[in-house]
Write an enzyme that holds these catalytic residues in place. Structure first.
Site, PDB file in Angstrom:
ATOM      1  N   GLY A  80      -3.194  -7.664  -8.842  1.00  0.00           N
ATOM      2  CA  GLY A  80      -2.828  -9.075  -8.871  1.00  0.00           C
ATOM      3  C   GLY A  80      -1.485  -9.191  -8.184  1.00  0.00           C
ATOM      4  O   GLY A  80      -0.478  -8.801  -8.741  1.00  0.00           O
ATOM      5  N   HIS A  81      -1.496  -9.657  -6.944  1.00  0.00           N
ATOM      6  CA  HIS A  81      -0.253  -9.726  -6.177  1.00  0.00           C
ATOM      7  C   HIS A  81       0.270 -11.158  -6.180  1.00  0.00           C
ATOM      8  O   HIS A  81      -0.380 -12.069  -5.678  1.00  0.00           O
ATOM      9  CB  HIS A  81      -0.483  -9.195  -4.757  1.00  0.00           C
ATOM     10  CG  HIS A  81      -0.770  -7.717  -4.743  1.00  0.00           C
ATOM     11  ND1 HIS A  81      -1.197  -7.029  -3.650  1.00  0.00           N
ATOM     12  CD2 HIS A  81      -0.664  -6.786  -5.726  1.00  0.00           C
ATOM     13  CE1 HIS A  81      -1.356  -5.743  -3.959  1.00  0.00           C
ATOM     14  NE2 HIS A  81      -1.037  -5.581  -5.215  1.00  0.00           N
ATOM     15  N   LYS A 134       4.944  -5.916  -5.315  1.00  0.00           N
ATOM     16  CA  LYS A 134       4.525  -5.598  -3.933  1.00  0.00           C
ATOM     17  C   LYS A 134       4.140  -6.860  -3.164  1.00  0.00           C
ATOM     18  O   LYS A 134       4.380  -6.951  -1.972  1.00  0.00           O
ATOM     19  CB  LYS A 134       3.323  -4.639  -3.948  1.00  0.00           C
ATOM     20  CG  LYS A 134       3.684  -3.230  -4.376  1.00  0.00           C
ATOM     21  CD  LYS A 134       2.478  -2.322  -4.368  1.00  0.00           C
ATOM     22  CE  LYS A 134       1.472  -2.690  -5.434  1.00  0.00           C
ATOM     23  NZ  LYS A 134       1.931  -2.515  -6.819  1.00  0.00           N
ATOM     24  N   ASP A 188       2.570  -3.398 -10.492  1.00  0.00           N
ATOM     25  CA  ASP A 188       3.320  -4.604 -10.881  1.00  0.00           C
ATOM     26  C   ASP A 188       4.792  -4.512 -10.505  1.00  0.00           C
ATOM     27  O   ASP A 188       5.657  -5.077 -11.179  1.00  0.00           O
ATOM     28  CB  ASP A 188       3.193  -4.879 -12.397  1.00  0.00           C
ATOM     29  CG  ASP A 188       1.755  -4.931 -12.846  1.00  0.00           C
ATOM     30  OD1 ASP A 188       0.949  -5.522 -12.122  1.00  0.00           O
ATOM     31  OD2 ASP A 188       1.436  -4.355 -13.909  1.00  0.00           O
ATOM     32  N   GLN A 203      -1.605  -1.242  -7.068  1.00  0.00           N
ATOM     33  CA  GLN A 203      -1.206  -0.397  -8.201  1.00  0.00           C
ATOM     34  C   GLN A 203       0.057   0.410  -7.844  1.00  0.00           C
ATOM     35  O   GLN A 203       0.829  -0.053  -7.023  1.00  0.00           O
ATOM     36  CB  GLN A 203      -2.353   0.510  -8.656  1.00  0.00           C
ATOM     37  CG  GLN A 203      -3.508  -0.230  -9.324  1.00  0.00           C
ATOM     38  CD  GLN A 203      -4.541  -0.756  -8.360  1.00  0.00           C
ATOM     39  OE1 GLN A 203      -4.948  -0.067  -7.443  1.00  0.00           O
ATOM     40  NE2 GLN A 203      -4.992  -1.976  -8.545  1.00  0.00           N
TER      41      GLN A 203
HETATM   42  P1  IMP Z   1      -8.699  -0.080 -13.833  1.00  0.00           P
HETATM   43  O1  IMP Z   1      -8.048   0.037 -12.506  1.00  0.00           O
HETATM   44  O2  IMP Z   1      -9.168  -1.467 -14.157  1.00  0.00           O
HETATM   45  O3  IMP Z   1      -9.773   0.944 -14.031  1.00  0.00           O
HETATM   46  O4  IMP Z   1      -7.599   0.246 -14.968  1.00  0.00           O
HETATM   47  C1  IMP Z   1      -7.049   1.540 -15.147  1.00  0.00           C
HETATM   48  C2  IMP Z   1      -5.563   1.465 -15.497  1.00  0.00           C
HETATM   49  O5  IMP Z   1      -4.831   0.977 -14.366  1.00  0.00           O
HETATM   50  C3  IMP Z   1      -5.232   0.508 -16.634  1.00  0.00           C
HETATM   51  O6  IMP Z   1      -4.136   1.023 -17.370  1.00  0.00           O
HETATM   52  C4  IMP Z   1      -4.825  -0.763 -15.926  1.00  0.00           C
HETATM   53  O7  IMP Z   1      -3.975  -1.567 -16.717  1.00  0.00           O
HETATM   54  C5  IMP Z   1      -4.095  -0.174 -14.733  1.00  0.00           C
HETATM   55  N1  IMP Z   1      -4.063  -1.066 -13.566  1.00  0.00           N
HETATM   56  C6  IMP Z   1      -5.073  -1.301 -12.706  1.00  0.00           C
HETATM   57  N2  IMP Z   1      -4.671  -2.153 -11.751  1.00  0.00           N
HETATM   58  C7  IMP Z   1      -3.400  -2.445 -12.003  1.00  0.00           C
HETATM   59  C8  IMP Z   1      -2.412  -3.250 -11.324  1.00  0.00           C
HETATM   60  O8  IMP Z   1      -2.652  -3.873 -10.290  1.00  0.00           O
HETATM   61  N3  IMP Z   1      -1.175  -3.276 -11.905  1.00  0.00           N
HETATM   62  C9  IMP Z   1      -0.869  -2.574 -13.011  1.00  0.00           C
HETATM   63  N4  IMP Z   1      -1.747  -1.809 -13.666  1.00  0.00           N
HETATM   64  C10 IMP Z   1      -2.997  -1.748 -13.159  1.00  0.00           C
END
Ligand code: IMP
Length: 431
Positions: A40-41, A16, A13, A225
């Site tokens: 989520g971009h 990017k 977040d 991420q």
């Molecule tokens: P998962 O990727 O859904 O398995 O989530 C694992 C961890 O990564 C959690 O804390 C999510 O909130 C975090 N996370 C996954 N994708 C994103 C992203 O695009 N931005 C911020 N945090 C993310």
């Protein structure tokens, strides 16, 4: 020509989407190489907001080749919905310019069920995942039971795989998680329904990337991420299930590291994280709420409020080391306008009194780390119209200079508002 990787240097977040959208002007090909629709971009073009979860952010520039590499895990339903929305609302030919790796893994309904059921069982020990089935899909990839995009086109094999996977998954879902079982035929029918539309996009994307590089075209690799959600180097287990550091571009898009010319790290002017896990500079007071409100820090994927805190340069320095970052893009500097004084974490105080230059792997140790702050005067001027570095108030310039000193990496741009034009560019990594 240049091949540039863009990665997050914090917990995702960082903004990017905006930077990739800007750099996409310079690139011929834009490649996503890891993650899935947990990302989520957010892009704002001419005041219009678009949120992309799977399709590379370069898609908003007509005529660019967009690639979803083998390192992704793809939910076909979400992808097709995204393509439809882009075609309808943006008048973009997402149908012709998008290629999907035949080796990318497919997110199946049981992955999402697993993800949600496991989080529920863990109670207050949950990770706080996005619930999109990302972790379980990568688990199946490693267990060698995953279904890949190419498998979708072989109906006999698809049917067999779904049935044999469900034998195990339904046992776990019903016996361990207390959930209802899933029906193999229903899943097969649903996924067969996606095949015809996906077929023209599915190919060996490594060949396209390599041919384009051979032709002297520029390629932009779009990370999702951030470094501290990396499966190896993040705050494990509070991480995502893929490698998020720059090295993942080479395996997730299938090209050699020698082809990369620059790595840009995106660094928000403060820090946020969603989900559980340690966060040394977190602000749980009014200041945290203020940053969340002004910065609109709510998840682009799940809508969850993000945890907010001061800029942590220990976190950023570690990301620089892990990804070989050559330039920093600072985002959302405008959100700090009006906050006085500002703070920046320059090190961690640990039990032994040492202030390490790295983030400890042991979470208990990390939880005990105290931030060491430097204070900065704030500014009150509106900076959203600043077109060059000299237009920034001296206090903002001091804040940025200190970030450059502490990280040893030059800034390549500073974003002062959500729009494409609200950006001060210092250096173009494609030139
Ligand atoms: P998962 O990727 O859904 O398995 O989530 C694992 C961890 O990564 C959690 O804390 C999510 O909130 C975090 N996370 C996954 N994708 C994103 C992203 O695009 N931005 C911020 N945090 C993310």
């Amino acid at each position: 020509m240049a091949n540039v990787i863009v990665v997050g240097s914090q917990w995702g977040d960082e903004g990017k989407g905006k930077v990739v959208d800007l750099y996409a002007r310079e690139a011929d090909v834009i490649v996503r190489f890891q993650g899935g629709n947990n990302a989520g971009h957010t892009l704002v073009v001419n005041g219009k907001k678009t949120i992309l979860h799977l399709v590379p952010s370069g898609i908003l520039h007509p005529g660019k080749t967009c690639i979803m590499g083998n390192g992704l895990v793809i939910n076909p339903r979400v992808l097709l919905e995204e393509i439809d929305t882009l075609n309808a609302e943006e008048a973009i030919s997402a149908d012709t310019d998008l290629f999907i790796s035949e080796r990318a893994h497919v997110i199946m309904p049981y992955h999402m069920r697993y993800d949600l059921a496991r989080e529920k069982l863990k109670g207050n020990k949950k990770i706080g995942t996005t619930g999109r089935g990302i972790g379980p899909a990568y688990e199946d990839k490693m267990a060698r039971t995953g279904i890949r995009m190419c498998d979708l086109m072989n109906e006999t094999m698809l049917k067999e795989r779904i049935a044999s996977n469900l034998d195990e998954k339904n046992f776990y879902l019903t016996q361990y998680c207390g959930e209802k079982p899933l029906d193999a035929q229903e899943i097969f029918d649903e996924y067969c329904g996606y095949i015809e539309r996906l077929r023209p996009h599915i190919t060996d994307t490594s060949v396209i990337v390599s041919e384009k590089i051979g032709e002297g075209k520029s390629v932009l690799f779009e990370g999702a991420q951030g470094a501290h959600l990396d499966i190896d180097y993040g705050t494990y287990p509070f991480v995502t299930a893929s490698n998020t550091i720059a090295g993942a571009a080479t395996t997730g898009a299938a090209l050699g590291p020698t082809s990369i010319n620059a790595v840009i790290g995106i660094c928000k002017a403060y820090t946020t994280r969603v989900g559980q896990g340690p966060f040394v500079t977190e602000l749980t007071d009014d200041m945290g709420n203020r940053i969340r409100d002004i910065g609109q820090e709510y998840g682009a994927t799940t809508g969850r409020p993000r945890r907010c805190g001061w800029l942590d340069t220990v976190v950023v320095r570690q990301a620089i080391r892990l990804s070989g970052i050559t330039g920093l893009a600072v985002t959302k500097l405008d959100v700090l306008t009006g906050i006085d004084p500002l703070r920046m974490c320059v090190g961690y105080r640990t039990d032994t009194g040492v202030s390490p230059d790295y983030v400890p792997a042991d979470l208990d140790m990390l939880e005990r780390c105290e931030p060491v702050y430097e204070e900065f005067d704030g500014w009150t001027e509106d900076i959203s119209r600043a077109a060059k570095r000299e237009d920034l108030p001296p206090q903002a310039e001091r804040y940025l200079q200190r970030l450059e000193e502490l990280t040893g990496v030059p800034l390549c741009l500073v974003s002062v508002g959500p729009g494409r034009d609200e950006t001060i560019v210092f250096h173009n990594p494609f030139k």
